[in-house]
Each structure stands twice: as C-alpha cells, then as structure tokens.
Scaffold this motif. Structure first.
Motif, PDB file in Angstrom:
ATOM      1  N   ASP A 271       0.818  -1.209   0.000  1.00  0.00           N
ATOM      2  CA  ASP A 271       0.000   0.000   0.000  1.00  0.00           C
ATOM      3  C   ASP A 271       0.856   1.264   0.000  1.00  0.00           C
ATOM      4  O   ASP A 271       0.582   2.221  -0.738  1.00  0.00           O
ATOM      5  CB  ASP A 271      -0.948   0.012   1.199  1.00  0.00           C
ATOM      6  CG  ASP A 271      -1.975  -1.101   1.128  1.00  0.00           C
ATOM      7  OD1 ASP A 271      -2.214  -1.631   0.022  1.00  0.00           O
ATOM      8  OD2 ASP A 271      -2.543  -1.437   2.190  1.00  0.00           O
ATOM      9  N   LYS A 272       1.916   1.274   0.801  1.00  0.00           N
ATOM     10  CA  LYS A 272       2.783   2.455   0.852  1.00  0.00           C
ATOM     11  C   LYS A 272       3.552   2.639  -0.451  1.00  0.00           C
ATOM     12  O   LYS A 272       3.739   3.770  -0.909  1.00  0.00           O
ATOM     13  CB  LYS A 272       3.747   2.355   2.034  1.00  0.00           C
ATOM     14  CG  LYS A 272       3.058   2.549   3.357  1.00  0.00           C
ATOM     15  CD  LYS A 272       4.050   2.622   4.480  1.00  0.00           C
ATOM     16  CE  LYS A 272       3.309   2.923   5.766  1.00  0.00           C
ATOM     17  NZ  LYS A 272       4.199   3.366   6.815  1.00  0.00           N
ATOM     18  N   THR A 273       3.968   1.560  -1.079  1.00  0.00           N
ATOM     19  CA  THR A 273       4.671   1.653  -2.354  1.00  0.00           C
ATOM     20  C   THR A 273       3.735   2.181  -3.434  1.00  0.00           C
ATOM     21  O   THR A 273       4.112   3.047  -4.221  1.00  0.00           O
ATOM     22  CB  THR A 273       5.242   0.283  -2.761  1.00  0.00           C
ATOM     23  OG1 THR A 273       6.125  -0.168  -1.739  1.00  0.00           O
ATOM     24  CG2 THR A 273       5.990   0.376  -4.084  1.00  0.00           C
ATOM     25  N   ASN A 274       2.511   1.674  -3.473  1.00  0.00           N
ATOM     26  CA  ASN A 274       1.545   2.155  -4.462  1.00  0.00           C
ATOM     27  C   ASN A 274       1.224   3.625  -4.242  1.00  0.00           C
ATOM     28  O   ASN A 274       1.049   4.376  -5.210  1.00  0.00           O
ATOM     29  CB  ASN A 274       0.270   1.316  -4.424  1.00  0.00           C
ATOM     30  CG  ASN A 274       0.486  -0.063  -5.011  1.00  0.00           C
ATOM     31  OD1 ASN A 274       1.390  -0.268  -5.810  1.00  0.00           O
ATOM     32  ND2 ASN A 274      -0.330  -1.008  -4.608  1.00  0.00           N
ATOM     33  N   ALA A 275       1.153   4.070  -2.991  1.00  0.00           N
ATOM     34  CA  ALA A 275       0.899   5.482  -2.706  1.00  0.00           C
ATOM     35  C   ALA A 275       2.060   6.349  -3.196  1.00  0.00           C
ATOM     36  O   ALA A 275       1.841   7.437  -3.736  1.00  0.00           O
ATOM     37  CB  ALA A 275       0.672   5.690  -1.210  1.00  0.00           C
ATOM     38  N   ARG A 276       3.310   5.880  -3.039  1.00  0.00           N
ATOM     39  CA  ARG A 276       4.466   6.633  -3.531  1.00  0.00           C
ATOM     40  C   ARG A 276       4.487   6.681  -5.053  1.00  0.00           C
ATOM     41  O   ARG A 276       4.839   7.705  -5.647  1.00  0.00           O
ATOM     42  CB  ARG A 276       5.764   6.006  -3.016  1.00  0.00           C
ATOM     43  CG  ARG A 276       6.069   6.359  -1.590  1.00  0.00           C
ATOM     44  CD  ARG A 276       7.519   6.153  -1.210  1.00  0.00           C
ATOM     45  NE  ARG A 276       8.231   5.117  -1.899  1.00  0.00           N
ATOM     46  CZ  ARG A 276       8.439   3.889  -1.446  1.00  0.00           C
ATOM     47  NH1 ARG A 276       7.961   3.512  -0.283  1.00  0.00           N
ATOM     48  NH2 ARG A 276       9.128   3.018  -2.149  1.00  0.00           N
ATOM     49  N   ILE A 277       4.109   5.588  -5.700  1.00  0.00           N
ATOM     50  CA  ILE A 277       4.062   5.568  -7.163  1.00  0.00           C
ATOM     51  C   ILE A 277       3.035   6.575  -7.667  1.00  0.00           C
ATOM     52  O   ILE A 277       3.285   7.326  -8.609  1.00  0.00           O
ATOM     53  CB  ILE A 277       3.749   4.145  -7.675  1.00  0.00           C
ATOM     54  CG1 ILE A 277       4.942   3.228  -7.436  1.00  0.00           C
ATOM     55  CG2 ILE A 277       3.387   4.158  -9.161  1.00  0.00           C
ATOM     56  CD1 ILE A 277       4.661   1.762  -7.692  1.00  0.00           C
ATOM     57  N   GLU A 278       1.871   6.607  -7.038  1.00  0.00           N
ATOM     58  CA  GLU A 278       0.814   7.531  -7.455  1.00  0.00           C
ATOM     59  C   GLU A 278       1.177   8.987  -7.194  1.00  0.00           C
ATOM     60  O   GLU A 278       0.708   9.880  -7.903  1.00  0.00           O
ATOM     61  CB  GLU A 278      -0.492   7.178  -6.755  1.00  0.00           C
ATOM     62  CG  GLU A 278      -1.086   5.863  -7.221  1.00  0.00           C
ATOM     63  CD  GLU A 278      -2.253   5.413  -6.387  1.00  0.00           C
ATOM     64  OE1 GLU A 278      -2.622   6.125  -5.426  1.00  0.00           O
ATOM     65  OE2 GLU A 278      -2.809   4.344  -6.692  1.00  0.00           O
ATOM     66  N   SER A 279       2.007   9.247  -6.191  1.00  0.00           N
ATOM     67  CA  SER A 279       2.380  10.625  -5.884  1.00  0.00           C
ATOM     68  C   SER A 279       3.382  11.187  -6.890  1.00  0.00           C
ATOM     69  O   SER A 279       3.546  12.396  -6.981  1.00  0.00           O
ATOM     70  CB  SER A 279       2.976  10.723  -4.475  1.00  0.00           C
ATOM     71  OG  SER A 279       4.271  10.148  -4.442  1.00  0.00           O
ATOM     72  N   GLY A 280       4.048  10.325  -7.636  1.00  0.00           N
ATOM     73  CA  GLY A 280       5.026  10.777  -8.620  1.00  0.00           C
ATOM     74  C   GLY A 280       6.428  10.916  -8.069  1.00  0.00           C
ATOM     75  O   GLY A 280       7.336  11.301  -8.795  1.00  0.00           O
ATOM     76  N   ASN A 281       6.653  10.627  -6.807  1.00  0.00           N
ATOM     77  CA  ASN A 281       7.974  10.756  -6.190  1.00  0.00           C
ATOM     78  C   ASN A 281       8.732   9.432  -6.152  1.00  0.00           C
ATOM     79  O   ASN A 281       9.682   9.293  -5.403  1.00  0.00           O
ATOM     80  CB  ASN A 281       7.841  11.292  -4.763  1.00  0.00           C
ATOM     81  CG  ASN A 281       7.363  12.706  -4.746  1.00  0.00           C
ATOM     82  OD1 ASN A 281       7.613  13.463  -5.674  1.00  0.00           O
ATOM     83  ND2 ASN A 281       6.647  13.075  -3.698  1.00  0.00           N
ATOM     84  N   PHE A 282       8.304   8.473  -6.932  1.00  0.00           N
ATOM     85  CA  PHE A 282       8.903   7.145  -6.909  1.00  0.00           C
ATOM     86  C   PHE A 282       9.618   6.900  -8.227  1.00  0.00           C
ATOM     87  O   PHE A 282       9.038   7.054  -9.295  1.00  0.00           O
ATOM     88  CB  PHE A 282       7.816   6.087  -6.702  1.00  0.00           C
ATOM     89  CG  PHE A 282       8.334   4.686  -6.602  1.00  0.00           C
ATOM     90  CD1 PHE A 282       8.879   4.228  -5.422  1.00  0.00           C
ATOM     91  CD2 PHE A 282       8.270   3.828  -7.677  1.00  0.00           C
ATOM     92  CE1 PHE A 282       9.350   2.934  -5.319  1.00  0.00           C
ATOM     93  CE2 PHE A 282       8.736   2.529  -7.582  1.00  0.00           C
ATOM     94  CZ  PHE A 282       9.275   2.087  -6.401  1.00  0.00           C
ATOM     95  N   ARG A 283      10.890   6.573  -8.160  1.00  0.00           N
ATOM     96  CA  ARG A 283      11.646   6.218  -9.351  1.00  0.00           C
ATOM     97  C   ARG A 283      12.197   4.829  -9.166  1.00  0.00           C
ATOM     98  O   ARG A 283      12.821   4.531  -8.153  1.00  0.00           O
ATOM     99  CB  ARG A 283      12.796   7.176  -9.577  1.00  0.00           C
ATOM    100  CG  ARG A 283      12.326   8.576  -9.929  1.00  0.00           C
ATOM    101  CD  ARG A 283      13.467   9.429 -10.293  1.00  0.00           C
ATOM    102  NE  ARG A 283      13.793   9.152 -11.695  1.00  0.00           N
ATOM    103  CZ  ARG A 283      14.748   9.794 -12.359  1.00  0.00           C
ATOM    104  NH1 ARG A 283      15.479  10.686 -11.752  1.00  0.00           N
ATOM    105  NH2 ARG A 283      14.974   9.518 -13.621  1.00  0.00           N
ATOM    106  N   LEU A 284      11.982   3.995 -10.153  1.00  0.00           N
ATOM    107  CA  LEU A 284      12.499   2.641 -10.128  1.00  0.00           C
ATOM    108  C   LEU A 284      13.799   2.623 -10.917  1.00  0.00           C
ATOM    109  O   LEU A 284      13.804   2.857 -12.132  1.00  0.00           O
ATOM    110  CB  LEU A 284      11.490   1.668 -10.734  1.00  0.00           C
ATOM    111  CG  LEU A 284      11.872   0.207 -10.716  1.00  0.00           C
ATOM    112  CD1 LEU A 284      12.056  -0.277  -9.273  1.00  0.00           C
ATOM    113  CD2 LEU A 284      10.812  -0.628 -11.402  1.00  0.00           C
TER     114      LEU A 284
END
Length: 66
Positions: free
Chosen positions: A43-56
């Motif tokens: 859930d926390k990873t999906n929230a970071r992805i949706e916020s746009g602050n997540f880079r893989l």
C-alpha cells in the motif's frame, strides 16, 4: 511449519505442503513476511508511485563490444 516475520517478528504457522514452506526449506536465503507487513509495504509503495515521487532504478543491459 512455524515461521517468523522478518519485519515484525510475529510467529505464524503455515502448511508444511505449501509453496512458501517449500521455498523456505529448499532456499534458506528466502525470508518470510506476514500478510499484514506485506500488505502495508504494498500500500505504501503504491501510494508513492501515485504521488510521482517514486523512481524505479534499473540497471541498463550492457551492449556487446562487437
């Protein structure tokens, strides 16, 4: 089979014939994570992805020298 979550140290019983138990027996480097911890991380990873602050960061495949 008794297993312990690596994050919260909760001890649980899983079926000896399950795929998770087989992986833990045959590959000791695999670790067990309880469903609550797994869901919380998901859930926390999906929230970071949706916020746009997540880079893989993935490594680039190396090109041939030829």
């Amino acid at each position: 089979m008794r297993v312990k979550c690596v994050i919260c140290d909760k001890v649980e019983n899983i079926d000896n014939e399950s795929m998770i138990a087989k992986r833990l027996r045959n590959r000791p480097i695999h670790t067990y994570m309880c469903t609550e911890c797994h869901d919380r991380i998901r859930d926390k990873t999906n929230a970071r992805i949706e916020s746009g602050n997540f880079r893989l960061y993935r490594s680039r495949p190396e090109k041939d020298e030829w």
